[in-house]
Enzyme design. Structure first.
Site, PDB file in Angstrom:
ATOM      1  N   SER A 183       0.847  -1.193   0.000  1.00  0.00           N
ATOM      2  CA  SER A 183       0.000   0.000   0.000  1.00  0.00           C
ATOM      3  C   SER A 183       0.878   1.238   0.000  1.00  0.00           C
ATOM      4  O   SER A 183       2.037   1.187   0.436  1.00  0.00           O
ATOM      5  CB  SER A 183      -0.896   0.007   1.247  1.00  0.00           C
ATOM      6  OG  SER A 183      -1.563   1.241   1.404  1.00  0.00           O
ATOM      7  N   TYR A 199      -2.818  -0.386  10.480  1.00  0.00           N
ATOM      8  CA  TYR A 199      -2.623  -0.756   9.072  1.00  0.00           C
ATOM      9  C   TYR A 199      -1.278  -0.243   8.574  1.00  0.00           C
ATOM     10  O   TYR A 199      -0.531  -0.967   7.903  1.00  0.00           O
ATOM     11  CB  TYR A 199      -3.769  -0.191   8.243  1.00  0.00           C
ATOM     12  CG  TYR A 199      -3.752  -0.621   6.796  1.00  0.00           C
ATOM     13  CD1 TYR A 199      -4.133  -1.903   6.434  1.00  0.00           C
ATOM     14  CD2 TYR A 199      -3.380   0.258   5.778  1.00  0.00           C
ATOM     15  CE1 TYR A 199      -4.130  -2.311   5.100  1.00  0.00           C
ATOM     16  CE2 TYR A 199      -3.374  -0.128   4.449  1.00  0.00           C
ATOM     17  CZ  TYR A 199      -3.753  -1.411   4.120  1.00  0.00           C
ATOM     18  OH  TYR A 199      -3.745  -1.808   2.805  1.00  0.00           O
TER      19      TYR A 199
END
Length: 275
Positions: free
Chosen positions: A133, A146
């Site tokens: 990501s 995250y």
């Protein structure tokens, strides 16, 4: 003969789209899901689909066995994709919620990857693709769990690539920004499960977070469809020497560049504007 590809996290979004398209293109795709209903739906489309829960060691072992039974013992490409986001300020995040985030987003990937590496070494080739990501490159508020899992994945994957340099195996990272999926919907459920919004000093910002997670429209004008991730995945499959990193979406290119050139204080000022 086209490659055999194991893809995790195929219930929706990137994993499902890539599995469906690669299957249509003639690859031997084995899609994996945790939810039995999603497995049934994919099988009804003609895909090979197995149950694989990255939080469960036995499920990972059984999933590998089921995959090999479907592919004749080969796994040419492993696409580690299954993940979720746990929102909330780190000071409000129960340690167990952080453990759960890492269990799914890192430890399960590690266990699956460890199981696949000997198979690839024995067959003399293989590619491991990690779906990371933009939040593995830069951090944003209220995404600490995250962020941490993806930063850890980046270091893990760089190390793995170095350790496999003397083998015929290749390791690559795909680093998307915003992609259309059920990611926000799932994140909202995790927020409500673990964060006591009323008791937090961040409750005003949390309301903005909930509003964002509850929207059905794209979270950003830069949001792309899942086919944006299929493109680099296909490039990795086709390449004899795939690149270590593939940026996807404009935010990843922008923040990847800014992280290299801006002083930390300037980048912090920019990133702090997002909720």
């Amino acid at each position: 003969m086209k490659e055999t590809i194991l893809i995790t996290g195929c219930s929706s979004g990137i994993g499902r789209f890539c599995a469906e398209q690669l299957h249509k293109d003639g690859y031997t795709v084995v899609a994996s899901c945790r939810n039995p209903d999603d497995i049934t739906a994919l099988r009804q489309q003609g895909l090979n689909c197995i149950q694989l829960d990255l939080d469960d060691t036995d499920s990972i072992k059984q999933g590998i066995e089921a995959c090999l039974a479907l592919t004749g013992g080969r796994i040419d490409v492993l696409f580690n994709n299954a993940a979720y986001g746990q929102p909330g300020a780190l000071e409000d995040l129960p340690t167990q919620a952080l453990r759960q985030q890492f269990e799914t987003n890192l430890f399960g990937w590690h266990e699956l990857t460890r199981a696949v590496i000997p198979i690839m070494l024995k067959q003399g080739s293989g590619k491991i693709v990690q779906n990371s990501s933009v939040l593995g490159l830069v951090a944003m508020k209220y995404r600490g769990a995250y962020n941490a899992s993806k930063f850890a994945l980046e270091g893990y994957t760089d190390t793995l690539r170095l350790e496999l340099q003397d083998t015929p195996l290749h390791v690559s990272l795909i680093e998307p920004g915003p992609i259309e999926s059920h990611f926000r919907e799932n994140a909202k459920l995790k927020f409500e499960q673990h964060i006591d919004m009323a008791a937090s000093r961040h409750h005003v910002s949390y309301q903005q977070t909930l509003d964002r997670l509850g929207k059905s429209s794209p979270s950003s004008k830069f949001t792309l469809a899942p086919d944006a991730v299929l493109s680099p995945l296909q490039a990795i499959i086709d390449s004899k020497r795939p690149k270590p990193r593939y940026y996807v979406t404009q935010p990843t290119h922008i923040f990847g560049f800014l992280r290299r050139v801006l002083p930390v204080s300037w980048l912090d000022q920019l990133l702090s504007k997002s909720n």
